[in-house]
Motif scaffolding. Structure first.
Motif, mmCIF file in Angstrom:
data_model
loop_
_atom_site.group_PDB
_atom_site.id
_atom_site.type_symbol
_atom_site.label_atom_id
_atom_site.label_comp_id
_atom_site.label_asym_id
_atom_site.label_seq_id
_atom_site.Cartn_x
_atom_site.Cartn_y
_atom_site.Cartn_z
ATOM 1 N N GLU A 22 -7.513 -85.241 85.759
ATOM 2 C CA GLU A 22 -8.592 -86.202 85.536
ATOM 3 C C GLU A 22 -9.455 -85.798 84.344
ATOM 4 O O GLU A 22 -9.850 -86.637 83.531
ATOM 5 C CB GLU A 22 -9.480 -86.297 86.782
ATOM 6 N N ASP A 54 -7.931 -89.286 77.407
ATOM 7 C CA ASP A 54 -7.786 -90.438 78.298
ATOM 8 C C ASP A 54 -6.499 -91.214 78.026
ATOM 9 O O ASP A 54 -6.069 -92.036 78.832
ATOM 10 C CB ASP A 54 -8.997 -91.370 78.201
ATOM 11 N N ASN A 195 -8.884 -94.950 84.620
ATOM 12 C CA ASN A 195 -10.235 -95.027 85.168
ATOM 13 C C ASN A 195 -10.211 -95.572 86.595
ATOM 14 O O ASN A 195 -10.922 -95.066 87.481
ATOM 15 C CB ASN A 195 -11.109 -95.914 84.288
#
Length: 238
Positions: A22, A54, A195
């Protein structure tokens, strides 16, 4: 050649992937360095490796699969159904084992074909690479070692749309829009998956998104074949 393929012999699929961790700080120093080197060209001077993390889910070396959705056509008493099912969860090894089981037991014949949008560049190699990383034996349909191009049982709706123009990329959303196919992008898009998975912890939302993409890929191929689209009441979740 495409016209000769029976849609009942095609397994349509889509995958959703996320970064393996994460947070950047959870990534080992060694992997951080390797990620920085791997993404240097894409990042240029605009982003640091941490700021770019990300997007790690798009590389099989730094990402993982959280959902594989598949769809296939069946004939029931003269009526066509498109059945959709998904393999998903936090245990990637289990997802891959279950997907392999489907291929080995139901889509293992010579006339069976896998189909995805941009599948040859993304979905098929990503699944194969993650299987090797997870020590899962490759099913025949993903094992390309020693095979000639015409022996590879893969269809790619993006490749079909290119008509030989290899510089051309067309998104699934754009194609469904211009061809009059109900858009699969009704909730989230690929850039939001990580997300939704890590922050919202809403895996069912991602599975629904993945299944809509799978349906859209099947609809695309039907349009290429000039066949009627699947109706909503013909789509069955199993």
């Amino acid at each position: 050649m495409l016209e000769k393929k029976k849609v009942q012999n095609i397994l349509f699929l889509d995958i959703e992937t996320v970064p393996q961790q994460e947070k950047w700080t959870d990534v080992s120093i060694e992997i951080q360095k390797l990620y920085a080197a791997k993404t240097k060209y894409q990042r240029k001077e605009e982003f640091t490796p941490e700021e770019f993390y990300d997007r790690a889910g798009i590389w099989a070396e730094f990402g993982k699969i959280i959902c594989i959705s598949v769809g296939y056509f069946v004939e029931i008493k003269g009526k066509t159904q498109f059945r959709v099912t998904s393999f998903y969860g936090d245990n990637e090894h289990e997802i891959l084992i279950n997907f392999k089981g489907l291929l080995d037991s139901h889509f293992n014949k010579k006339n069976h074909v896998l189909c995805a949008h941009n599948g040859k560049e993304f979905d098929f190699p990503y699944i194969a690479r993650r299987m090797i990383i997870n020590r899962v034996e490759l099913p025949e349909k993903l094992n390309l070692f020693g095979k000639k191009p015409w022996e590879i049982a893969h269809l790619d709706t993006l490749e079909l749309w290119k008509f030989g123009d290899y510089k051309h990329y067309t998104s699934l959303k754009l194609l469904t829009t211009i061809l009059g196919i109900p858009s699969p992008k009704q909730d989230i898009d690929g850039s939001e998956v990580a997300n939704v998975y890590y922050k919202e912890k809403n895996l069912p939302r991602i599975v629904e998104y993945c299944e809509r993409d799978t349906v859209a890929v099947a609809q695309l191929l039907l349009r290429f074949l000039n066949k009627p689209l699947v109706k909503d009441n013909e789509i069955i979740s199993v």
